[in-house]
Design an enzyme around this catalytic site. Sequence first.
Site, PDB file in Angstrom:
ATOM      1  N   GLY A   1       8.377  50.685  36.135  1.00 13.86           N
ATOM      2  CA  GLY A   1       8.987  49.416  36.541  1.00 13.86           C
ATOM      3  C   GLY A   1       8.587  49.013  37.950  1.00 13.86           C
ATOM      4  O   GLY A   1       8.937  47.933  38.414  1.00 13.86           O
TER       5      GLY A   1
ATOM      6  N   ARG B   1     -10.187  48.513  27.461  1.00 11.36           N
ATOM      7  CA  ARG B   1      -9.419  47.256  27.374  1.00 11.36           C
ATOM      8  C   ARG B   1      -9.832  46.443  26.153  1.00 11.36           C
ATOM      9  O   ARG B   1      -9.044  45.699  25.593  1.00 11.36           O
ATOM     10  CB  ARG B   1      -9.665  46.386  28.613  1.00 11.36           C
ATOM     11  CG  ARG B   1      -9.119  46.939  29.899  1.00 11.36           C
ATOM     12  CD  ARG B   1      -9.136  45.850  30.967  1.00 11.36           C
ATOM     13  NE  ARG B   1      -9.030  46.370  32.322  1.00 11.36           N
ATOM     14  CZ  ARG B   1      -7.883  46.693  32.922  1.00 11.36           C
ATOM     15  NH1 ARG B   1      -6.743  46.556  32.284  1.00 11.36           N
ATOM     16  NH2 ARG B   1      -7.883  47.149  34.155  1.00 11.36           N
TER      17      ARG B   1
ATOM     18  N   LYS C   1       8.173  51.358  27.971  1.00 13.14           N
ATOM     19  CA  LYS C   1       8.356  52.821  27.958  1.00 13.14           C
ATOM     20  C   LYS C   1       9.649  53.125  28.702  1.00 13.14           C
ATOM     21  O   LYS C   1       9.602  53.553  29.866  1.00 13.14           O
ATOM     22  CB  LYS C   1       7.213  53.514  28.713  1.00 13.14           C
ATOM     23  CG  LYS C   1       5.833  53.397  28.114  1.00 13.14           C
ATOM     24  CD  LYS C   1       4.892  54.260  28.974  1.00 13.14           C
ATOM     25  CE  LYS C   1       3.458  54.113  28.628  1.00 13.14           C
ATOM     26  NZ  LYS C   1       2.575  54.935  29.493  1.00 13.14           N
TER      27      LYS C   1
ATOM     28  N   ASP D   1      -5.954  49.777  29.938  1.00 10.90           N
ATOM     29  CA  ASP D   1      -7.129  50.571  30.290  1.00 10.90           C
ATOM     30  C   ASP D   1      -6.766  51.984  30.688  1.00 10.90           C
ATOM     31  O   ASP D   1      -5.636  52.284  31.072  1.00 10.90           O
ATOM     32  CB  ASP D   1      -7.849  49.929  31.490  1.00 10.90           C
ATOM     33  CG  ASP D   1      -7.066  50.111  32.784  1.00 10.90           C
ATOM     34  OD1 ASP D   1      -5.887  49.697  32.830  1.00 10.90           O
ATOM     35  OD2 ASP D   1      -7.606  50.702  33.747  1.00 10.90           O
TER      36      ASP D   1
ATOM     37  N   ASP E   1       1.745  43.943  30.569  1.00  7.75           N
ATOM     38  CA  ASP E   1       1.197  44.707  29.446  1.00  7.75           C
ATOM     39  C   ASP E   1       2.159  45.843  29.073  1.00  7.75           C
ATOM     40  O   ASP E   1       2.504  46.009  27.921  1.00  7.75           O
ATOM     41  CB  ASP E   1      -0.219  45.235  29.762  1.00  7.75           C
ATOM     42  CG  ASP E   1      -0.310  45.999  31.091  1.00  7.75           C
ATOM     43  OD1 ASP E   1       0.705  46.110  31.818  1.00  7.75           O
ATOM     44  OD2 ASP E   1      -1.419  46.474  31.413  1.00  7.75           O
TER      45      ASP E   1
ATOM     46  N   ASP F   1       6.426  50.556  32.658  1.00  6.86           N
ATOM     47  CA  ASP F   1       6.440  52.023  32.707  1.00  6.86           C
ATOM     48  C   ASP F   1       7.543  52.437  33.684  1.00  6.86           C
ATOM     49  O   ASP F   1       8.714  52.403  33.337  1.00  6.86           O
ATOM     50  CB  ASP F   1       5.036  52.469  33.129  1.00  6.86           C
ATOM     51  CG  ASP F   1       4.797  53.959  33.037  1.00  6.86           C
ATOM     52  OD1 ASP F   1       5.352  54.598  32.146  1.00  6.86           O
ATOM     53  OD2 ASP F   1       4.037  54.486  33.867  1.00  6.86           O
TER      54      ASP F   1
ATOM     55  N   GLY G   1      -4.379  43.877  32.857  1.00  6.93           N
ATOM     56  CA  GLY G   1      -3.930  44.398  31.553  1.00  6.93           C
ATOM     57  C   GLY G   1      -3.289  43.394  30.623  1.00  6.93           C
ATOM     58  O   GLY G   1      -3.459  43.477  29.404  1.00  6.93           O
TER      59      GLY G   1
ATOM     60  N   THR H   1       5.671  48.118  39.310  1.00  3.28           N
ATOM     61  CA  THR H   1       4.835  46.916  39.412  1.00  3.28           C
ATOM     62  C   THR H   1       5.672  45.658  39.210  1.00  3.28           C
ATOM     63  O   THR H   1       5.612  44.726  40.017  1.00  3.28           O
ATOM     64  CB  THR H   1       3.716  46.947  38.349  1.00  3.28           C
ATOM     65  OG1 THR H   1       3.057  48.202  38.434  1.00  3.28           O
ATOM     66  CG2 THR H   1       2.724  45.821  38.562  1.00  3.28           C
TER      67      THR H   1
ATOM     68  N   PHE I   1       0.310  57.825  26.978  1.00  3.70           N
ATOM     69  CA  PHE I   1      -0.561  56.891  27.695  1.00  3.70           C
ATOM     70  C   PHE I   1      -1.391  56.158  26.656  1.00  3.70           C
ATOM     71  O   PHE I   1      -2.041  56.775  25.819  1.00  3.70           O
ATOM     72  CB  PHE I   1      -1.458  57.640  28.684  1.00  3.70           C
ATOM     73  CG  PHE I   1      -2.096  56.707  29.679  1.00  3.70           C
ATOM     74  CD1 PHE I   1      -1.434  56.369  30.843  1.00  3.70           C
ATOM     75  CD2 PHE I   1      -3.344  56.150  29.429  1.00  3.70           C
ATOM     76  CE1 PHE I   1      -2.000  55.484  31.752  1.00  3.70           C
ATOM     77  CE2 PHE I   1      -3.925  55.267  30.327  1.00  3.70           C
ATOM     78  CZ  PHE I   1      -3.245  54.930  31.490  1.00  3.70           C
TER      79      PHE I   1
HETATM   80  P1  IMP Z   1       4.741  50.705  36.399  1.00  3.54           P
HETATM   81  O1  IMP Z   1       4.565  50.023  37.707  1.00  3.54           O
HETATM   82  O2  IMP Z   1       4.946  52.181  36.538  1.00  3.54           O
HETATM   83  O3  IMP Z   1       5.797  50.061  35.498  1.00  3.54           O
HETATM   84  O4  IMP Z   1       3.360  50.630  35.630  1.00  3.54           O
HETATM   85  C1  IMP Z   1       2.909  49.461  35.137  1.00  3.54           C
HETATM   86  C2  IMP Z   1       1.390  49.423  35.172  1.00  3.54           C
HETATM   87  O5  IMP Z   1       0.804  50.728  35.047  1.00  3.54           O
HETATM   88  C3  IMP Z   1       0.925  48.645  33.983  1.00  3.54           C
HETATM   89  O6  IMP Z   1       0.822  47.279  34.279  1.00  3.54           O
HETATM   90  C4  IMP Z   1      -0.394  49.310  33.671  1.00  3.54           C
HETATM   91  O7  IMP Z   1      -1.439  48.737  34.430  1.00  3.54           O
HETATM   92  C5  IMP Z   1      -0.214  50.743  34.093  1.00  3.54           C
HETATM   93  N1  IMP Z   1       0.185  51.606  32.957  1.00  3.54           N
HETATM   94  C6  IMP Z   1       1.368  52.218  32.752  1.00  3.54           C
HETATM   95  N2  IMP Z   1       1.386  52.902  31.591  1.00  3.54           N
HETATM   96  C7  IMP Z   1       0.165  52.700  31.039  1.00  3.54           C
HETATM   97  C8  IMP Z   1      -0.445  53.143  29.809  1.00  3.54           C
HETATM   98  O8  IMP Z   1       0.123  53.843  28.968  1.00  3.54           O
HETATM   99  N3  IMP Z   1      -1.716  52.710  29.607  1.00  3.54           N
HETATM  100  C9  IMP Z   1      -2.405  51.926  30.481  1.00  3.54           C
HETATM  101  N4  IMP Z   1      -1.868  51.484  31.620  1.00  3.54           N
HETATM  102  C10 IMP Z   1      -0.596  51.876  31.904  1.00  3.54           C
HETATM  103 MG    MG Z   2      -4.258  49.694  34.546  1.00  3.46          MG
END
Ligand code: IMP
Ligand code: MG
Length: 185
Positions: free
Chosen positions: A110, A170, A136, A164, A105, A108, A50, A112, A157
């Site tokens: 957190g 993308r 977010k 994606d 990217d 969300d 992303g 990842t 989203f």
């Molecule tokens: P986290 O681990 O919940 O912070 O999510 C992070 C990962 O989820 C990002 O690197 C994206 O790949 C995916 N993601 C989270 N929100 C979105 C969105 O709104 N659109 C696309 N991908 C998202």
């Molecule tokens: Mg993704």
Amino acid sequence: MNRFDREAFKLGAQPLIPRNQIDQRVVELAGQIGHEYRGLEVVAVAILKGSVFFATDLIQLIEIPVVLEFIRAKSYAGMSSTGAVQLTFGPERPVTGRHVILVEDVLDTGRTSAAVLDHLLSERPESVAICTLLDKPSQRTFEIHADYVGFTIGDEFVVGYGLDYEERFRNLRDIYALEAVDDRA
Ligand code: IMP
Ligand code: MG
């Protein structure tokens, strides 16, 4: 009617963040990073896939030496988090003693970034900062704070400019929110 119109979600009619606003913000972030790391070399660690569009645009505008590395992390299936984070490769060279900027990217929950950060910290870098195109904050369940944020958004989203939905969208130049299709219509 294109094939996406028959599915549960469609693109918003207008971009949530038009490309000219993205480009302008990327210039500002690059300027800020170049200023704050003046005299140093940084390792930009972009999380695949992303953040690739954002990371490559960003580092071209940073006026200090930048080394680019990639890391692969997956935590998502469809539009909701699956829980587990897989780190499947990278960085090629350990970041020991380096100034690292993790390029995301979207931050969300957190999850990842927390997993990638743990991995990078295990290599004992000199410093680590997080730079995310989108934040977010309302979705956050892991204690992760971004040092550089492109845009703060709600819990929608979003797709485009690298982001994606199941690997699609993308390549859109602008960022769009995905909207639920009203099937009574
Ligand atoms: P986290 O681990 O919940 O912070 O999510 C992070 C990962 O989820 C990002 O690197 C994206 O790949 C995916 N993601 C989270 N929100 C979105 C969105 O709104 N659109 C696309 N991908 C998202
Ligand atoms: Mg993704």
